[in-house]
Design an enzyme around this catalytic site. Structure first.
Site, PDB file in Angstrom:
ATOM      1  CE  LYS A  77      31.858 -27.723  20.824  1.00 51.47           C
ATOM      2  NZ  LYS A  77      31.724 -28.700  19.744  1.00 51.47           N
ATOM      3  CE  LYS A 183      24.460 -30.781  11.705  1.00 48.43           C
ATOM      4  NZ  LYS A 183      25.113 -29.681  12.326  1.00 48.43           N
ATOM      5  NE  ARG A 252      40.500 -37.220  14.865  1.00 49.69           N
ATOM      6  CZ  ARG A 252      41.681 -37.080  15.405  1.00 49.69           C
ATOM      7  NH1 ARG A 252      41.951 -36.008  16.118  1.00 49.69           N
ATOM      8  NH2 ARG A 252      42.593 -37.988  15.257  1.00 49.69           N
ATOM      9  CB  SER A 254      31.253 -31.113  16.912  1.00 53.10           C
ATOM     10  OG  SER A 254      29.948 -31.641  16.952  1.00 53.10           O
TER      11      SER A 254
HETATM   12  O1  KPL Z   1      27.516 -31.485  12.543  1.00 51.81           O
HETATM   13  C1  KPL Z   1      28.398 -32.312  12.547  1.00 51.81           C
HETATM   14  C2  KPL Z   1      29.166 -32.434  13.804  1.00 51.81           C
HETATM   15  O2  KPL Z   1      30.228 -33.035  13.826  1.00 51.81           O
HETATM   16  O3  KPL Z   1      28.666 -31.877  14.811  1.00 51.81           O
HETATM   17  C3  KPL Z   1      28.589 -33.220  11.359  1.00 51.81           C
HETATM   18  C4  KPL Z   1      27.755 -32.715  10.188  1.00 51.81           C
HETATM   19  C5  KPL Z   1      28.156 -34.604  11.741  1.00 51.81           C
HETATM   20  C6  KPL Z   1      29.969 -33.240  10.804  1.00 51.81           C
HETATM   21  O4  KPL Z   1      30.886 -33.927  11.573  1.00 51.81           O
END
Ligand code: KPL
Length: 300
Positions: A77, A183, A252, A254
């Site tokens: 994380k 992203k 789900r 993260s």
């Molecule tokens: O990166 C993601 C996350 O959950 O952190 C996605 C691409 C939104 C996939 O759930």
């Protein structure tokens, strides 16, 4: 190739297992706890489309117990980056490279301050993966890993071949920053909404109100990206966010996984970072500020 995975959560588990499946040696640096215990007793397991397979992987909490590797993939994380960055030197062969798959901005820079900018690559990764209550990692939707060096100089071809040869959609780019921003926009739109509604990603589009909120979050994040010089025209990112939601509809996010497990979330590295950068340009970002406050409240 020997590859060390730092942080074997859902995404680290998915990527590590696929790399192991293609015949590479995987080592794992994992903090003490139930994940480390499970890795040691059962190996690196992955449910990939309904088939569960376990792969042999040395898992340690102490970096000095792992062999040095030519490639380290960081999947902790983003709030744990400061803890792992000083350990990278001990994990890497002399000329070894580090690839971060983490959400948020600023992770690669923190690592570069310990090992040098030209040895760090950053990836934007849109694969979905989740860990169930028992700790088993499930692949949760195909995506893409677009990665590139923080500074040009080193040869990253072998990394692209390794990822592609492991059944991962991987693309090398010269400058990863626009993809990292893209992203960040995706995470800013999807993660808080899914964590607050406690539903899989796909539900965001199934409900007109949450779809509207995700679109507003996308537009706010894009305003900051544009202010920082990213080429994100008004409205160009929302179709991309929708595509990621559709591709990971059963996943789900993260952040939802963190909330359900009672862990801290990455809200500061995502919405918090967008607010901080937006402030520098005097941008008002009310939806982003609201979801950040609500997630902070859930964490508290
Ligand atoms: O990166 C993601 C996350 O959950 O952190 C996605 C691409 C939104 C996939 O759930």
């Amino acid at each position: 190739m020997r590859v060390t995975i730092v942080g074997c959560g859902a995404l680290g588990g998915l990527v590590g297992a696929r790399i192991a499946r293609s015949g590479n040696e995987i080592q794992i640096l994992q903090r003490p706890g139930s994940t480390l215990k499970r890795l040691r007793s059962r190996g690196l397991e992955l449910d990939d489309g309904g088939t569960v397979r376990a792969f042999a992987a040395k898992a340690e909490a102490d970096p000095s117990r792992l062999g040095k590797a030519p490639l380290v993939i960081v999947a902790v994380k983003s709030y744990a980056t400061a803890d792992v960055a000083p350990l990278l030197k001990d994990l890497l062969e002399e000329d070894g490279l580090v690839l971060t798959l983490q959400n948020g901005l600023g992770n690669a820079e923190q690592m570069a301050s310990f090992i040098g900018t030209d040895r760090v690559g950053a990836a934007s990764c849109t694969y979905g993966a989740y860990r169930d209550a028992e700790g088993l990692v499930h692949a949760g939707g195909e995506g893409e890993i677009r990665f590139g060096p923080m500074r040009l100089g080193r040869e990253w071809k072998a990394v692209e071949e390794l990822l592609a040869g492991s059944g991962l959609q991987a693309r090398h780019v010269c400058d990863p920053r626009p993809d990292l921003w893209a992203k960040l926009v995706v995470n800013a739109a999807i993660n808080p909404v899914s964590a607050l509604t406690r539903r899989e990603n796909g539900h965001i589009l199934a409900c007109a109100d949450t779809a509207r909120l995700a679109k507003t979050l996308t537009l706010e994040a894009c305003r900051v990206a544009r202010a920082e010089g990213m080429p994100f025209g008004e409205g160009t990112m929302w179709p991309q966010v929708r595509l990621v939601i559709q591709a990971t509809s059963g996943n789900r996010s993260s952040m939802l996984q963190d909330v359900l497990a009672g862990r801290p979330t990455e809200i500061e590295a995502i919405s918090g970072e967008i607010l901080r950068r937006g402030r520098a340009f005097h941008l008002r970002l009310p939806a982003t500020a609201t979801v950040r406050a609500l997630i902070r409240g859930l964490e508290g």
